[in-house]
Design a protein around this motif. Structure first.
Motif, mmCIF file in Angstrom:
data_model
loop_
_atom_site.group_PDB
_atom_site.id
_atom_site.type_symbol
_atom_site.label_atom_id
_atom_site.label_comp_id
_atom_site.label_asym_id
_atom_site.label_seq_id
_atom_site.Cartn_x
_atom_site.Cartn_y
_atom_site.Cartn_z
ATOM 1 N N VAL A 242 0.967 -1.361 0.060
ATOM 2 C CA VAL A 242 0.032 0.024 -0.198
ATOM 3 C C VAL A 242 0.901 1.392 -0.033
ATOM 4 O O VAL A 242 0.582 2.211 -0.751
ATOM 5 N N LEU A 243 2.210 1.262 0.712
ATOM 6 C CA LEU A 243 2.993 2.466 0.828
ATOM 7 C C LEU A 243 3.528 2.625 -0.496
ATOM 8 O O LEU A 243 3.677 3.838 -0.786
ATOM 9 N N TRP A 244 4.078 1.685 -1.121
ATOM 10 C CA TRP A 244 4.516 1.619 -2.625
ATOM 11 C C TRP A 244 3.701 2.147 -3.475
ATOM 12 O O TRP A 244 4.047 3.016 -4.360
ATOM 13 N N ASN A 245 2.447 1.666 -3.454
ATOM 14 C CA ASN A 245 1.552 2.293 -4.611
ATOM 15 C C ASN A 245 1.062 3.549 -4.271
ATOM 16 O O ASN A 245 0.994 4.384 -5.190
ATOM 17 N N THR A 246 0.745 3.905 -2.807
ATOM 18 C CA THR A 246 0.537 5.415 -2.612
ATOM 19 C C THR A 246 1.662 6.290 -3.158
ATOM 20 O O THR A 246 1.506 7.330 -3.482
ATOM 21 N N THR A 247 2.886 5.889 -2.791
ATOM 22 C CA THR A 247 3.905 6.892 -3.275
ATOM 23 C C THR A 247 4.194 6.793 -4.616
ATOM 24 O O THR A 247 4.034 7.944 -5.096
ATOM 25 N N LEU B 4 19.163 3.018 -6.309
ATOM 26 C CA LEU B 4 18.459 3.984 -7.224
ATOM 27 C C LEU B 4 18.434 5.342 -6.365
ATOM 28 O O LEU B 4 18.449 5.305 -5.160
ATOM 29 N N ALA B 5 18.672 6.488 -6.733
ATOM 30 C CA ALA B 5 18.815 7.857 -6.024
ATOM 31 C C ALA B 5 17.358 8.231 -6.048
ATOM 32 O O ALA B 5 16.878 9.274 -6.826
ATOM 33 N N GLY B 6 16.445 7.930 -5.512
ATOM 34 C CA GLY B 6 14.976 8.416 -5.682
ATOM 35 C C GLY B 6 14.051 7.480 -6.052
ATOM 36 O O GLY B 6 14.642 6.130 -6.346
ATOM 37 N N LEU B 7 12.907 7.900 -6.720
ATOM 38 C CA LEU B 7 12.058 6.824 -7.070
ATOM 39 C C LEU B 7 12.435 6.295 -8.550
ATOM 40 O O LEU B 7 13.312 7.112 -9.221
ATOM 41 N N ARG B 8 11.772 5.379 -9.234
ATOM 42 C CA ARG B 8 12.021 4.848 -10.475
ATOM 43 C C ARG B 8 11.320 5.765 -11.596
ATOM 44 O O ARG B 8 10.144 6.428 -11.044
ATOM 45 N N PRO B 9 11.766 5.806 -12.646
ATOM 46 C CA PRO B 9 11.339 6.840 -13.526
ATOM 47 C C PRO B 9 9.908 6.352 -13.657
ATOM 48 O O PRO B 9 9.635 5.235 -13.988
#
Length: 391
Positions: free
Chosen positions: A324-329, A374-379
């Motif tokens: 849920v946290l992954w999807n929300t992000t 990764l330096a942050g979220l995936r593209p």
């Protein structure tokens, strides 16, 4: 404990998906061999650590702007998820409706309006949810207790209404047949207009006031965890023949129950009922996602003791919160990117998004725990480009 995160991830996946160690173990990697995974599970996978990990996830989820559009975290729902237990154990019970000829257990869990699981417990068989749900909500994974709690009809009783109210929470269950439900009044001479004929039954304050000091002491014992609500409700109820103290709680609960019924039956404003139904539907969607994740061994629990069931389902709850946290992000990042590109994404539309989507989740096949740095979220993908690539 070098590479502890690899071992923990593998153990959580093995427990949550119910596939065991074989699909996730790597004999040639010392952090993923069977002995290491067994050591990590036995020493680090327990109620205290799962609670602490869930608290971290819940707090991060609450800080995401998209999750704040869904709610403030003060509304929760409680519902049970049934699991067949084919092993011989006293912590499972019969119920042909859910388990056929086998025995089973219920995973009673609470979820808030930010779609985070805030508490859970394992119930033998299919005992009435109202005996356990208050314990789950009084001891959440993080310090904030919900202010409004909804459930299905199975958790309903006048005494439960009173216990929720005196503990500082409003109870708002979904009632199966509103036409057969009683409305209560305190003053028999009061004029309620069109509702006069509706509220025919009287609340007797004389049954409450003599026991009020004792009711407050019980509330303090429940909130501090000195006594369990499960034991208290059974003692006060006496299988349908409540004690005088139990009757006092029931009379007190009828006040809150009538307020809830009036809000549900309000013909000019259906927002209250819609919000309760939406919260319960969110719980059902979370259970559907849980079924997809816990697919191994046909979704059956094969632990013969309650602590093992709680650890395994606790791992499932933690993985659900992580998904849920992954999807929300990423949903929040997509909304912000659309707005940055000039698309008019209204908050009312963003609030209808759900982090319980699962079409991008593949729980079958090979599992890997070595991720790129990764330096942050995936593209984020461009929808138009993705459609061209598929063509």
């Amino acid at each position: 404990m070098d590479d502890a995160e690899l071992s923990l991830a593998a153990v959580l996946v093995a427990e949550a998906t119910n596939v065991g160690y074989k699909p996730v173990a790597r004999p040639r990697h010392w952090a993923l061999n069977r002995a290491r995974l067994s050591h990590v599970e036995q020493n680090y996978l327990r109620a205290e650590t799962l609670r602490a990990a869930n608290a971290r996830l819940i707090d991060v989820q609450a800080d995401i702007p998209l999750a704040q559009l869904w709610g403030g975290g003060m509304v929760a729902s409680v519902d049970g998820m049934r699991f067949v237990v084919p092993t011989q154990t006293v912590y499972a019970g019969h119920n042909p409706r859910y388990f056929g000829r086998k025995r089973g257990a219920t995973w009673l869990n609470a979820i808030n309006d930010q779609v985070a699981g805030i508490g859970a417990t394992v119930v033998p068989g299919t005992q009435r949810d109202s005996l356990y749900q208050l314990d789950v909500l009084l001891n959440p994974y993080h310090g904030r207790r919900p202010e409004l709690v909804t459930s299905d009809t199975a958790g309903y009783s006048d005494m439960v209404f009173g216990l929720y109210r005196i503990c500082g929470m409003a109870y708002a269950p979904r009632l199966a047949n509103l036409a057969d439900t009683r409305f209560w009044r305190i003053d028999p001479a009061a004029d309620y207009g069109p509702a006069n004929d509706l509220a025919r039954h009287r609340i007797r304050l004389g049954r409450i006031s003599p026991y009020w000091p004792e009711m407050l002491r019980i509330a303090g014992s429940l909130v501090t965890g000195t006594v369990r609500a499960y034991d208290l409700i059974r003692a006060l109820g006496r299988d349908g023949n409540p004690t005088p103290l139990g009757q006092a709680f029931a009379e007190y609960g009828r006040i809150a129950k009538t307020q809830h019924l009036l809000a549900v039956a309000d013909p000019d404003d259906d927002t209250y009922q819609h919000s309760l139904n939406a919260q319960l539907n969110t719980t059902e969607s979370r259970h559907r996602l849980a079924r997809k994740l816990c697919f191994g061994h046909r979704g059956e629990l094969r632990q013969s003791y309650q602590e093992g069931m709680e650890d395994q389902l606790g791992a499932l709850g933690l993985v659900l919160n992580a998904v849920v946290l992954w999807n929300t992000t990423y949903l929040g990042a997509a909304v912000e990117q659309l707005r940055a590109q000039g698309y008019p994404v209204a908050d009312a539309d963003a609030a209808r998004l759900s982090p319980l989507i699962d079409t991008h989740l593949n729980v079958h096949g090979a599992y890997t725990f070595f991720l790129p740095q990764l330096a942050g979220l995936r593209p984020l993908r461009e929808p138009d480009r993705a459609e061209r690539d598929e063509k």
